[in-house]
Enzyme design. Structure first.
Site, short mmCIF file in Angstrom:
data_model
loop_
_atom_site.label_atom_id
_atom_site.label_comp_id
_atom_site.label_asym_id
_atom_site.label_seq_id
_atom_site.Cartn_x
_atom_site.Cartn_y
_atom_site.Cartn_z
N SER A 34 37.24 -19.29 -2.95
CA SER A 34 36.79 -20.62 -2.57
C SER A 34 37.77 -21.25 -1.57
O SER A 34 38.03 -20.69 -0.52
CB SER A 34 36.63 -21.47 -3.84
OG SER A 34 35.95 -22.66 -3.57
N ASP B 234 25.49 -19.15 -3.30
CA ASP B 234 26.69 -19.87 -3.70
C ASP B 234 26.50 -21.36 -3.44
O ASP B 234 26.17 -21.76 -2.32
CB ASP B 234 27.88 -19.34 -2.90
CG ASP B 234 29.21 -19.84 -3.44
OD1 ASP B 234 29.34 -21.05 -3.72
OD2 ASP B 234 30.14 -19.03 -3.55
N HIS C 91 29.29 -19.17 -7.87
CA HIS C 91 30.36 -19.39 -6.89
C HIS C 91 31.35 -18.24 -6.93
O HIS C 91 32.00 -18.00 -7.94
CB HIS C 91 31.05 -20.71 -7.22
CG HIS C 91 32.07 -21.14 -6.21
ND1 HIS C 91 31.93 -20.93 -4.86
CD2 HIS C 91 33.27 -21.77 -6.37
CE1 HIS C 91 32.99 -21.42 -4.24
NE2 HIS C 91 33.81 -21.93 -5.12
#
Length: 542
Positions: free
Chosen positions: A254, A483, A511
């Site tokens: 991320s 995502d 995610h």
């Protein structure tokens, strides 16, 4: 952009406020949402061992000699420091403190202290060096993540060959943390109405943003100017030298992909094996990033809606096409009349906390059943406790009403990394149609959530930019097709920018991809980390 949201009730990723966020859990292996990072701050406090620098020593001089000629001599003590590793109090882990200059442009002006932990390679096989991991955020406690998950959850073949290492980035958890509000103040902040219906409610939202910003700047104005991703990436290079590696091996998830890509752009010749999972696009301005994320959450929500109506008793209807409208109507009811939760501190479930709870569950399809149960209880039994649990996991609030510094660090990094998406409430209002088109359910709230950086006490120092990292070794960029927080298009965009990238696609929900249960993804990344074999370009996995 980054991974989450620091705005009242609005938990999505955004560079102007909070942003992406994988960090806390590596999907299905982490249990209840928020468990890992909820304990991360407690564990980080155990890492208090000191490090030392030796200005003028042979080690420092050798470290400086290995750097580009443009490197200030004042950085030599940092690159030459020797970490003093000590027992953390967590079985199998050692901790230390790394010193880094608060301001790399003026390294003589003072230090910031960074908490570091490691778990030494277990063997068998030749040690390959250190593997630095970052779970995202910004603001995610990397030490808590490593000690609670990655140190045992990463594949055995990876842990056998690498010392597993994590550093809490500057301003985060154990590393001179940014602090803004106390627990009661955060409770009030998270319950602020972030879909204002009139000028009075708009003023209350603006006041909440201002109080948050003023709280952050009250004791840490100097630190706030120096918590950027670029500075955190430079800290990673100091750590690379301190652990004795010539090149950096790194897995970032991320927001951690933005951190890793920034490192590659600054130090392409020091890139070893980099995996950027749930990638961000560093070329986007804050407004576009927030709009893309809003669309990403809508994509994830539509996948949830399809799954929900396929269950025996979906609280939001029997057709996927009606789920969004029914949820929006429920939010509007909560805006007018919150429902009880049984919370010891008297908090009720209003629109803001409910929306946060729903968005929290979008990060991992493993939480969809929990979300259905929470919605059923709130909508049918007038009991908001289930959704409150999800919301608290997002904000990292414990049962005693204490918050980690995640949301504070999240805002601090995002607001210094990029100029604010919006400067005034009027700008937000003009953009509402675009955000509501991107997501009829979440668009309005996520648009207002991006206003928080407009009132930040220090000016942004970063700006959107392409990162090419010419000359770097192969970098694996990973994207998940549905995502919510880091849309797949971002992985495609970053892969096009990085000259040595290999795009690895996970066709799935949730995610990030590594450690989610895809044998194809995991085997591909493990082969790269252990054997140095990057995937073929544009490899796709299910």
């Amino acid at each position: 952009m980054h991974t989450r949201h620091s705005s009242p009730g609005s938990p999505a990723p955004s560079p102007s406020g909070p942003g992406p966020r994988n960090h806390r859990r590596h999907r299905r292996r982490a249990g209840t949402l928020g468990t890992l990072l909820a304990v991360a701050a407690l564990l980080a406090s155990a890492c208090t061992a000191g490090g030392s620098t030796h200005s003028g020593s042979p080690v420092a001089e050798a470290a400086l000699a290995a750097l580009p000629q443009s490197t200030p001599a004042a950085l030599a003590p940092y690159y030459g420091q020797k970490l003093t590793w000590r027992d953390c109090g967590v079985p199998g882990f050692q901790c230390a403190t790394l010193r880094a200059p608060l301001d790399y442009a003026k390294p003589e002006a003072g230090d910031t202290r960074l908490a570091v932990t490691r778990k030494k390679a277990t063997g068998p096989g030749k040690r390959l060096g250190s593997l630095l991991v970052n779970p995202g955020g910004p603001g995610g406690a990397a030490i808590g993540y490593l000690q609670q998950y990655a140190g045992i959850g990463y594949p055995a073949e990876v842990r056998a060959r690498y010392d597993m290492v994590a550093v809490d980035p500057r301003g985060v958890a154990g590393s001179d943390p940014v602090e803004c509000l106390d627990g009661k103040e955060m409770d009030a902040y998270t319950q602020t109405d972030f879909t204002p219906d009139d000028e009075k409610e708009t003023g209350e939202l603006v006041d909440a943003y201002k109080r948050f910003a003023e709280g952050c700047g009250a004791d840490a104005a100097g630190l706030l100017r120096h918590v950027s991703t670029a500075e955190a990436a430079r800290d990673m290079d100091v750590l690379r030298a301190a652990v004795g590696d010539d090149k950096l091996t790194y897995v970032g998830a991320s927001y951690g992909t933005f951190l890793g890509a920034t490192y590659a752009g600054l130090f392409p010749d020091r890139v070893g094996r980099l995996v950027l999972d749930g990638a961000m696009d560093p070329s986007l301005p804050a407004r576009r990033m927030n709009l893309d994320q809003t669309a990403g959450f809508e994509t994830a929500f539509q996948a949830f809606a399809k799954d929900c109506v396929g269950q025996r008793d979906c609280p939001l209807g029997t057709k996927a096409s009606e789920v969004g409208g029914n949820l929006k109507a429920f939010f509007e009811k909560l805006d007018a009349k919150p429902v009880p939760t049984g919370d010891a501190d008297g908090r009720e479930l209003g629109e803001s906390l409910a929306t946060t709870g729903v968005i929290a569950a979008m990060y991992d399809e493993g939480a969809w059943a929990q979300l259905r149960d929470g919605l059923s209880s709130a909508m049918r039994e007038n009991d908001g406790a289930g959704l409150l649990v999800l919301s608290d996991s997002y904000y990292e609030r414990d049962a005693d009403g204490r918050y980690t510094n995640l949301m504070f660090a999240n805002a601090a990094v995002n607001c210094v990394d990029l100029p604010a998406a919006f400067s005034t409430p009027d700008e937000v209002r003009r953009s509402l149609p675009a955000f509501e088109k991107a997501s009829p359910v979440f668009g309005e709230g996520l648009a207002w959530a991006t206003l928080n950086c407009a009132y930040w006490p220090v000016a942004a120092t970063g700006e959107p930019r392409r990162i090419e990292a010419k000359g770097a070794a192969p970098i694996v960029v990973v994207g998940t097709t549905r995502d919510p927080a880091t849309p797949y298009r971002w992985a495609q965009a970053l892969s096009r920018q990085l000259t040595s990238s290999r795009l690895l696609t996970y066709d799935g929900d949730g995610h990030t991809a590594y450690g989610r249960g895809s044998t194809c993804i995991d085997a591909t990344i493990n082969a790269y980390l252990v054997r140095g074999t990057p995937p073929t370009r544009d490899k796709r996995c299910a």
